[in-house]
Design an enzyme around this catalytic site. Structure first.
Site, PDB file in Angstrom:
ATOM      1  N   LYS A  53      10.260 -42.124   3.806  1.00  0.00           N
ATOM      2  CA  LYS A  53      10.773 -40.928   4.481  1.00  0.00           C
ATOM      3  C   LYS A  53       9.770 -40.311   5.444  1.00  0.00           C
ATOM      4  O   LYS A  53      10.147 -39.593   6.370  1.00  0.00           O
ATOM      5  CB  LYS A  53      11.182 -39.885   3.438  1.00  0.00           C
ATOM      6  CG  LYS A  53      12.432 -40.224   2.644  1.00  0.00           C
ATOM      7  CD  LYS A  53      13.680 -40.009   3.462  1.00  0.00           C
ATOM      8  CE  LYS A  53      14.934 -40.091   2.604  1.00  0.00           C
ATOM      9  NZ  LYS A  53      16.152 -39.794   3.371  1.00  0.00           N
ATOM     10  N   SER A 303      11.487 -48.840  -1.174  1.00  0.00           N
ATOM     11  CA  SER A 303      11.511 -47.645  -0.330  1.00  0.00           C
ATOM     12  C   SER A 303      10.721 -46.469  -0.870  1.00  0.00           C
ATOM     13  O   SER A 303      10.330 -45.582  -0.112  1.00  0.00           O
ATOM     14  CB  SER A 303      12.960 -47.217  -0.081  1.00  0.00           C
ATOM     15  OG  SER A 303      13.616 -46.952  -1.307  1.00  0.00           O
TER      16      SER A 303
END
Length: 403
Positions: A53, A303
């Site tokens: 992110k 991720s």
């Protein structure tokens, strides 16, 4: 025309260069052998805030003009996006404010504050928190919204990891990413246009297949509820990512909760890395849909790595049970001195390691001159567990596997 262009992803790559970790891409020999695919892992959990992110958040922040920087930025998030915005805004000298729902765990609030953001708790849900953000901070105070996935600059920033993967290993023909709000798969799908023939696969939780629901115009597909993959527990995909999915048509797969748990445990035991549920979704897809990947050169994006330590411990222990490496036996013995020692000796001779023993002489229909033992022990695998039971029976004990 796509809302995000390939050139914008390339520009984001140059903008982020030197300001964000170019995370490793490493081939996993063990996972390759297990899956009959050539498996490469992209360790985005090695970012400073342990999530991809950061890429989108930083690209958005770097695109702001001086007036926008002066006014500050605001985001609605209770997870990785909040920390990415907080960390890079503080580093760039930009005021950041994160709006979170009232029930947000304190550890998430504290972690975001430690990275330099002001945290405002409003509303009983993400939707209510978002509404307050829009009305008060974007509308009245003129702060710039940094959306977690429905923003062209954020999407372009997320796509930079795909450029890194394809540059580091040009032979990759498949990229596998988790899908929540869609910012990551949108950016990766756009970035993959620079390498014709590369297949992009998005992975969704069985309880939150928001991309498939949107593409099928069937919101009822999203049942909701508890999931270990909180990072992709999104009911509605972003409008911009949805445009990209409709245009580029990446593949979409669904994984279940046991599959995600298994993937977390395998990454811990094989690769010695910690990933959160969403971060393990790609490997879960490879394990659960093996025929789709056989013989291919597959790049899986890990991720994020922000998983609660108690949850991680529970997942690892549950996996030991699933693999019969942690088992429980019910054993009936005579209620006389020495019998517990005999049971322990038999288990030890069979190679088992006793973890816990419960001794009961009062319940469960046990004979007045007998006792029931519930023994939790470690075994090597299912075959070894079965042998331990056989050895106990051969030694004259009534033993059975109870879990």
């Amino acid at each position: 025309m796509l809302p995000v262009s390939f050139d914008s992803v390339v520009a984001a790559r140059e903008r982020l260069r030197g300001q964000i970790n170019p995370t490793p891409l490493t081939r996993s020999r063990v996972l390759s052998e297990m899956t009959q695919a050539n498996v490469w892992l992209k360790f985005e959990n090695f970012q400073f805030t342990a999530s991809f992110k950061e890429r989108g958040a930083l690209n958005k922040l770097l695109s702001l003009d001086s007036a926008q920087r002066q006014a500050g930025v605001v985001a609605m998030s209770a997870g990785n996006h909040a920390q990415g915005v907080a960390y890079h805004a503080t580093r760039l000298g930009i005021r950041s404010l994160i709006v979170m729902p009232l029930g947000t765990p304190f550890v998430k609030v504290r972690n975001t504050q430690k990275l330099g953001a002001e945290v405002i708790l409003r509303g009983d849900s993400l939707a209510e928190a978002a509404s307050h953000m829009e009305e008060e901070y974007v509308g009245r105070q003129g702060m710039t919204r940094v959306h977690p996935y429905d923003d062209p600059q954020v999407i372009a920033g997320q796509g930079t990891l795909a450029l890194e993967m394809l540059e580091a290993e040009p032979g990759l023909d498949t990229l596998v990413v988790p899908v929540g709000g869609g910012g990551l798969i949108g950016g990766v799908a756009v970035a993959a246009q620079g390498r014709p023939g590369v297949r992009v696969v998005g992975v969704e939780s069985e309880r939150y297949p928001c991309a498939q629901a949107a593409l099928s115009n069937d919101p009822a597909m999203v049942s909701g509820g508890q999931t270990i993959a909180e990072g992709i527990a999104v009911r509605t995909i972003g409008s911009l990512p949805l445009e990209i999915l409709r245009a580029l048509q990446p593949s979409l797969l669904i994984v279940d909760e046991p599959g995600i748990e298994r993937a977390i445990a395998l990454l811990a035991s094989i690769e010695k890395v910690i990933v959160e549920g969403a971060g393990a979704a790609g490997l879960a897809a490879l394990l659960g849909h093996g025929a789709d990947f056989t013989g291919r050169n597959v790049g899986i994006v890990l991720s994020g790595g922000n998983i609660d330590t108690r949850l991680l411990a529970s997942v690892l222990m549950r996996q030991l049970v699933q693999e019969s490496r942690l088992i429980a036996l019910s054993i009936e013995v005579e209620d006389r001195p020495g019998f517990l020692s005999r049971v322990a000796g038999c288990i030890g001779e069979s190679g088992g390691n006793i973890v816990q023993v419960e001794h009961d002489r009062l319940h469960g229909g046990v004979h007045a001159k007998s006792a029931s033992l519930e023994v939790q022990l470690e075994a090597q695998d299912e075959l070894h567990a079965a042998r331990i039971v056989r050895d106990l029976v051969a030694a004259g004990f009534r033993a059975r596997l109870i879990r």
